[in-house]
Design a protein around this motif. Structure first.
Motif, mmCIF file in Angstrom:
data_model
loop_
_atom_site.group_PDB
_atom_site.id
_atom_site.type_symbol
_atom_site.label_atom_id
_atom_site.label_comp_id
_atom_site.label_asym_id
_atom_site.label_seq_id
_atom_site.Cartn_x
_atom_site.Cartn_y
_atom_site.Cartn_z
ATOM 1 N N ARG A 228 0.787 -1.238 0.000
ATOM 2 C CA ARG A 228 0.000 0.000 0.000
ATOM 3 C C ARG A 228 0.822 1.292 0.000
ATOM 4 O O ARG A 228 0.565 2.180 -0.816
ATOM 5 C CB ARG A 228 -0.990 -0.013 1.167
ATOM 6 N N ILE A 252 -5.610 -1.792 -0.543
ATOM 7 C CA ILE A 252 -6.706 -1.108 0.158
ATOM 8 C C ILE A 252 -7.530 -2.136 0.944
ATOM 9 O O ILE A 252 -8.051 -3.088 0.372
ATOM 10 C CB ILE A 252 -7.602 -0.331 -0.826
ATOM 11 N N ASP A 257 -7.686 3.512 4.244
ATOM 12 C CA ASP A 257 -6.764 3.225 3.130
ATOM 13 C C ASP A 257 -7.266 3.884 1.845
ATOM 14 O O ASP A 257 -6.503 4.497 1.093
ATOM 15 C CB ASP A 257 -6.652 1.715 2.887
ATOM 16 N N ALA A 258 -8.565 3.718 1.574
ATOM 17 C CA ALA A 258 -9.138 4.308 0.358
ATOM 18 C C ALA A 258 -8.971 5.825 0.370
ATOM 19 O O ALA A 258 -8.629 6.441 -0.646
ATOM 20 C CB ALA A 258 -10.612 3.926 0.234
ATOM 21 N N PHE A 261 -5.622 7.161 -0.844
ATOM 22 C CA PHE A 261 -5.452 7.234 -2.306
ATOM 23 C C PHE A 261 -6.156 8.468 -2.877
ATOM 24 O O PHE A 261 -5.621 9.142 -3.754
ATOM 25 C CB PHE A 261 -5.983 5.958 -2.975
ATOM 26 N N VAL A 269 -10.982 4.578 -6.556
ATOM 27 C CA VAL A 269 -10.101 3.535 -6.020
ATOM 28 C C VAL A 269 -10.667 2.152 -6.328
ATOM 29 O O VAL A 269 -11.867 1.995 -6.568
ATOM 30 C CB VAL A 269 -9.930 3.660 -4.486
ATOM 31 N N VAL A 271 -10.648 -1.894 -4.794
ATOM 32 C CA VAL A 271 -10.326 -2.829 -3.719
ATOM 33 C C VAL A 271 -9.937 -4.148 -4.367
ATOM 34 O O VAL A 271 -10.697 -4.703 -5.168
ATOM 35 C CB VAL A 271 -11.544 -3.025 -2.790
#
Ligand SMILES: Cc1cc2nc3c(=O)[nH]c(=O)nc-3n(C[C@H](O)[C@H](O)[C@H](O)COP(=O)(O)O)c2cc1C
Length: 310
Positions: A228, A252, A257-258, A261, A269, A271
């Motif tokens: 990541r 992600i 996490d998303a 980005f 994004v 996954v």
């Protein structure tokens, strides 16, 4: 009524929220519908499609690593005809937005795939996988290259695909380069509507007892939380160089996490292998993004794109 606008425009593809799934980790969508209504996704991205069906590489094809996994599936897929006949009807009946990921042997095959997908209503956007590390078997152990490692080839392939379709075209890039801006700029010059990054990082794992590589293909692609920070940095680098939008992915696993980005500059994004561990991970992230926006008093998710505070 949504208090928050989650809709984004990814290079001409309107997505009701900025979350899709990464190619190869979500089958053709129907496989996950028992876990959640997959039409809730901003888009469903399907496994790389080739003109003819592919059986993929010899096993073992997956190996779990610390905070990630190595895979060398080798683009196993049903092929374009079976996708159109057997997989597409489900996605269309559910009214899903479809990103069809394609893989070809040379620019003409990519162009043919894009042309037929548009003609037969098989996609709302094309994502061209110019970065699969697993299709030439062990060649990478001996120094083979991926299309997306050559900016000249990225330019040539992108032009060929763009001339074959009016659908939005996303070019998916490999992180296995010194400077991600070079292939990203080549894609933009070729007319790409967006770039997708990152594909997997090349990796290898050896069993000391047997002295054999863990994967039948010897080497494979590393994905998951381990990659990541590399992915966020590459999205950040690409976004600073580009005018076209970026679809960010790589490890992600959560809403936070998303958000990283998006803040680094990605318009949307994907996954990836987190869906293996938690099949509804992408849905939870969509819900989490809305909650975050409400909590932070943000009315339009687009306001977060590139909004990292430096
Ligand atoms: C099992 C597996 C299969 C994959 N197959 C494809 C594929 O067919 N086409 C493609 O463009 N990327 C493929 N990828 C790469 C993912 O789409 C994604 O770029 C990468 O895994 C990074 O995201 P993640 O760390 O969230 O999984 C695959 C990844 C995994 C783990």
């Amino acid at each position: 009524m949504n208090a928050v606008n989650l809709q984004v425009n990814l290079g001409g593809l309107v997505m009701k929220n900025p979350v899709t799934v990464a190619s190869g980790t979500f089958g053709y969508g129907a496989e996950y519908d028992q876990y959640f209504d997959v039409s809730r996704l901003g888009a469903v991205t399907v496994k790389s499609l080739t003109l003819k069906p592919r059986a993929g590489n010899k096993p073992p094809r997956i190996f779990e690593t610390p905070a990630g996994m190595l895979n060398a599936i080798g683009l196993q897929n049903v092929g374009l005809d079976a996708y159109l006949a057997d997989k597409l009807p489900f996605l269309r009946e559910k009214n899903c937005t479809i990103i069809a990921n394609i893989y070809g042997y040379g620019p003409d095959e990519y162009a043919e795939l894009a042309r037929r997908l548009e003609a037969e209503g098989g996609a709302d956007a094309i994502e061209a996988n110019l970065s699969c590390p697993n299709v030439h078997d062990a060649r990478h152990a001996r120094g083979g290259t991926l299309v997306s490692q050559s900016p000249e080839k990225v330019l040539e392939y992108t032009r060929a695909i763009k001339s074959a379709t009016k659908l939005p075209v996303f070019i998916k890039l490999s992180p296995n380069v010194a400077d991600i801006a070079a292939p990203a700029l080549a894609a933009q010059e070729g007319g790409a509507d967006a770039v997708s990054l990152i594909n997997t990082l090349l990796g290898m794992d050896i069993d000391p007892e047997t002295r054999r590589p863990r994967l039948g293909n010897i080497v494979g692609g590393l994905s998951g939380p381990a990659i990541r920070p590399v992915a966020v940095k590459m999205v950040w680098d690409a976004c600073r160089a580009l005018d076209i939008p970026v679809l960010g992915m790589g490890g992600i696993a959560s809403t936070g996490d998303a958000l990283q980005f998006l803040l680094a500059g990605a318009r949307a994004v994907a996954v990836g292998c987190m869906s293996f561990r938690q099949p509804d991970a992408a849905l939870k992230i969509i819900e989490g993004l809305e909650e975050y926006c409400i909590r932070q008093g943000i009315t339009d998710i687009n306001d977060l794109v590139g909004a990292v505070r430096i």
